[in-house]
Design a protein around this motif. Structure first.
Motif, PDB file in Angstrom:
ATOM      1  N   PHE A   1     -87.864  61.775  40.018  1.00 27.04           N
ATOM      2  CA  PHE A   1     -89.005  61.645  40.930  1.00 27.04           C
ATOM      3  C   PHE A   1     -90.131  60.818  40.324  1.00 27.04           C
ATOM      4  N   LEU A   2     -90.375  60.976  39.025  1.00 23.90           N
ATOM      5  CA  LEU A   2     -91.430  60.180  38.402  1.00 23.90           C
ATOM      6  C   LEU A   2     -91.074  58.691  38.398  1.00 23.90           C
ATOM      7  N   GLN A   3     -89.800  58.387  38.268  1.00 26.37           N
ATOM      8  CA  GLN A   3     -89.377  56.983  38.339  1.00 26.37           C
ATOM      9  C   GLN A   3     -89.578  56.414  39.741  1.00 26.37           C
ATOM     10  N   GLU A   4     -89.426  57.273  40.751  1.00 24.65           N
ATOM     11  CA  GLU A   4     -89.529  56.827  42.143  1.00 24.65           C
ATOM     12  C   GLU A   4     -90.963  56.855  42.679  1.00 24.65           C
ATOM     13  N   MET A   5     -91.807  57.768  42.170  1.00 27.35           N
ATOM     14  CA  MET A   5     -93.124  58.019  42.759  1.00 27.35           C
ATOM     15  C   MET A   5     -94.225  57.124  42.200  1.00 27.35           C
ATOM     16  N   ARG A   6     -94.040  55.835  42.220  1.00 25.95           N
ATOM     17  CA  ARG A   6     -95.068  54.920  41.722  1.00 25.95           C
ATOM     18  C   ARG A   6     -96.233  54.890  42.708  1.00 25.95           C
ATOM     19  N   HIS A   7     -97.402  55.344  42.243  1.00 26.15           N
ATOM     20  CA  HIS A   7     -98.575  55.401  43.121  1.00 26.15           C
ATOM     21  C   HIS A   7     -99.812  55.578  42.249  1.00 26.15           C
ATOM     22  N   PRO A   8    -100.959  55.035  42.656  1.00 24.95           N
ATOM     23  CA  PRO A   8    -102.186  55.186  41.843  1.00 24.95           C
ATOM     24  C   PRO A   8    -102.590  56.635  41.595  1.00 24.95           C
ATOM     25  N   ASN A   9    -102.151  57.544  42.480  1.00 25.12           N
ATOM     26  CA  ASN A   9    -102.543  58.948  42.336  1.00 25.12           C
ATOM     27  C   ASN A   9    -101.403  59.854  41.893  1.00 25.12           C
TER      28      ASN A   9
ATOM     29  N   HIS B   1     -99.375  62.716  49.992  1.00 28.91           N
ATOM     30  CA  HIS B   1     -98.864  61.979  51.157  1.00 28.91           C
ATOM     31  C   HIS B   1     -97.764  61.012  50.717  1.00 28.91           C
ATOM     32  N   HIS B   2     -97.962  60.352  49.585  1.00 28.64           N
ATOM     33  CA  HIS B   2     -96.939  59.430  49.065  1.00 28.64           C
ATOM     34  C   HIS B   2     -95.652  60.185  48.734  1.00 28.64           C
ATOM     35  N   CYS B   3     -95.787  61.359  48.122  1.00 30.01           N
ATOM     36  CA  CYS B   3     -94.606  62.180  47.813  1.00 30.01           C
ATOM     37  C   CYS B   3     -93.870  62.569  49.094  1.00 30.01           C
ATOM     38  N   HIS B   4     -94.613  63.076  50.070  1.00 28.27           N
ATOM     39  CA  HIS B   4     -93.988  63.536  51.320  1.00 28.27           C
ATOM     40  C   HIS B   4     -93.365  62.385  52.092  1.00 28.27           C
ATOM     41  N   ARG B   5     -94.004  61.221  52.049  1.00 27.22           N
ATOM     42  CA  ARG B   5     -93.453  60.051  52.741  1.00 27.22           C
ATOM     43  C   ARG B   5     -92.115  59.645  52.127  1.00 27.22           C
ATOM     44  N   ASN B   6     -91.952  59.994  50.841  1.00 16.99           N
ATOM     45  CA  ASN B   6     -90.685  59.717  50.155  1.00 16.99           C
ATOM     46  C   ASN B   6     -89.793  60.952  50.079  1.00 16.99           C
ATOM     47  N   PHE B   7     -90.092  61.941  50.964  1.00 18.51           N
ATOM     48  CA  PHE B   7     -89.270  63.149  51.122  1.00 18.51           C
ATOM     49  C   PHE B   7     -89.174  63.981  49.840  1.00 18.51           C
ATOM     50  N   VAL B   8     -90.304  64.074  49.124  1.00 22.58           N
ATOM     51  CA  VAL B   8     -90.357  64.873  47.897  1.00 22.58           C
ATOM     52  C   VAL B   8     -91.419  65.968  48.054  1.00 22.58           C
TER      53      VAL B   8
ATOM     54  N   LEU C   1    -104.623  65.548  36.936  1.00 23.91           N
ATOM     55  CA  LEU C   1    -105.161  64.934  35.723  1.00 23.91           C
ATOM     56  C   LEU C   1    -106.139  63.821  36.072  1.00 23.91           C
ATOM     57  N   LEU C   2    -107.087  63.607  35.170  1.00 26.31           N
ATOM     58  CA  LEU C   2    -108.164  62.643  35.418  1.00 26.31           C
ATOM     59  C   LEU C   2    -108.140  61.540  34.362  1.00 26.31           C
ATOM     60  N   ALA C   3    -108.067  60.310  34.824  1.00 25.36           N
ATOM     61  CA  ALA C   3    -108.064  59.141  33.946  1.00 25.36           C
ATOM     62  C   ALA C   3    -109.500  58.806  33.517  1.00 25.36           C
ATOM     63  N   PRO C   4    -109.675  58.063  32.438  1.00 28.56           N
ATOM     64  CA  PRO C   4    -111.021  57.680  31.999  1.00 28.56           C
ATOM     65  C   PRO C   4    -111.814  56.928  33.067  1.00 28.56           C
ATOM     66  N   ASP C   5    -111.109  56.210  33.968  1.00 32.63           N
ATOM     67  CA  ASP C   5    -111.808  55.477  35.031  1.00 32.63           C
ATOM     68  C   ASP C   5    -112.084  56.348  36.264  1.00 32.63           C
ATOM     69  N   GLY C   6    -111.809  57.666  36.146  1.00 34.81           N
ATOM     70  CA  GLY C   6    -112.091  58.588  37.235  1.00 34.81           C
ATOM     71  C   GLY C   6    -110.955  58.801  38.213  1.00 34.81           C
ATOM     72  N   GLN C   7    -109.891  58.019  38.089  1.00 38.20           N
ATOM     73  CA  GLN C   7    -108.758  58.147  39.013  1.00 38.20           C
ATOM     74  C   GLN C   7    -108.052  59.486  38.786  1.00 38.20           C
ATOM     75  N   LEU C   8    -107.778  60.209  39.878  1.00 39.49           N
ATOM     76  CA  LEU C   8    -107.042  61.468  39.793  1.00 39.49           C
ATOM     77  C   LEU C   8    -105.564  61.197  39.977  1.00 39.49           C
ATOM     78  N   LYS C   9    -104.734  61.829  39.132  1.00 41.50           N
ATOM     79  CA  LYS C   9    -103.293  61.600  39.187  1.00 41.50           C
ATOM     80  C   LYS C   9    -102.549  62.930  39.148  1.00 41.50           C
ATOM     81  N   ILE C  10    -101.636  63.096  40.088  1.00 42.96           N
ATOM     82  CA  ILE C  10    -100.842  64.328  40.174  1.00 42.96           C
ATOM     83  C   ILE C  10     -99.757  64.290  39.107  1.00 42.96           C
TER      84      ILE C  10
END
Length: 304
Positions: free
Chosen positions: A52-60, A113-120, A131-140
């Motif tokens: 799933f991590l290989q498939e779920m490329r997304h900023p969040n 939403h990205h996960c669900h759109r890819n049926f995950v 998790l929170l990146a230094p630039d403030g981006q939140l990542k699941i």
């Protein structure tokens, strides 16, 4: 080549290190899966997480940078993210506004939403997996419990997923078939926690969790939720019946919440999963159109 400089976490089947990529000196997180702890070779959860991590490329969604094998153990190399949402919620020296909460919720919804759109289905959404990146981006993060969505009502799944405080009522009552609504429930509870700065529904056992959920949101009736009385654990907790909270009671509890914020939260934690909003619907909520606008990620509060 990667170094493992410092152990930062350990579970039954994995150890997480902070390390560096030798060529670039980039800081990374290395999750070492202890294959020898599995009785019959590598467990399906580890295979799913990699897939799933290989498939779920997304900023969040946290980025999987590499996978390698060393000493018989599989190692996942992930981008290093220094803090998480739970740290911010618990740190009373960190002050955040409605615009900040709106920004974090928006990023969570976009990632799911990205996960669900890819049926995950993620199946373990909670503040310390945000998790929170230094630039403030939140990542699941942490896709160890993720799995592909069931395509038919006859495909059975385990209900013992999602950390207890964020577990949807259908799971607590033993549902073996469920949808992305379980992830939406978790996000709704996280949203409530952001507003309260304490966990919203915090049970010490699965039984207590269901009791607390019913006391807070009302005992669902078969007339309101078709088929609820067929769930294995329903009858055990269907009496005494607790009334649903009034709007005034919710406004008193979530005293700083706007009407639009309460509307969205309530739509995400409707008891009947069929009536719960989807991520598509939540992203179109009035809450995100109303002022104030979501805070820019670079301007979001950080751990002190």
């Amino acid at each position: 080549m990667y170094t493992k400089d410092k152990k930062v976490g350990e579970g039954t089947f994995a150890i997480v290190y902070v390390g560096r990529q030798a060529e670039t000196d980039r800081k990374v997180a290395v999750k070492m899966i202890k294959v020898n702890e599995f009785k019959n070779g590598l467990d399906m959860t580890a295979i799913r997480e990699i897939k799933f991590l290989q498939e779920m490329r997304h900023p969040n969604v946290i980025e999987l940078l590499d996978v390698f094998v060393a000493d018989g153990n599989i190692n996942l190399v992930l981008e290093f993210l220094p803090s998480d949402l739970e740290m911010l919620i618990r740190d009373r020296s960190v002050v955040f506004s409605e615009a900040d909460m709106k920004s974090w919720l928006l990023m969570m919804l976009r990632g799911v939403h990205h996960c669900h759109r890819n049926f995950v289905l993620h199946r373990d959404l909670k503040p310390n997996n945000m998790l929170l990146a230094p630039d403030g981006q939140l990542k699941i993060a942490d896709f160890g419990l993720a799995r592909a969505m069931a395509l038919t009502p006859y495909e059975r799944m385990t209900p013992t997923v999602v950390t207890r405080w964020y577990r949807a009522p259908e799971l607590l009552m033993g549902a073996r078939h469920y949808t992305g609504a379980v992830d939406v429930w978790s996000l709704g509870i996280i949203f409530a926690e952001l507003m309260l700065r304490v966990p919203y529904l915090a049970g010490q056992t699965d039984e207590e969790q269901l009791e607390i959920t019913f006391k807070a949101l009302g005992t669902p009736l078969p007339s309101q939720w078709k088929g609820v009385d067929a769930l294995p654990e329903y009858r055990k907790f269907s009496t005494p019946r607790h009334p649903a909270p009034t709007r005034q009671q919710l406004q008193e509890l979530f005293s700083a919440a706007s009407d639009a914020a309460l509307d969205l939260m309530c739509s995400m934690i409707i008891m009947d999963p069929i009536k719960r909003v989807t991520t598509d619907e939540a992203l179109l909520a009035a809450y995100f159109r109303d002022a104030p606008a979501p805070t820019r990620t670079t301007e979001l509060p950080k751990k002190s």
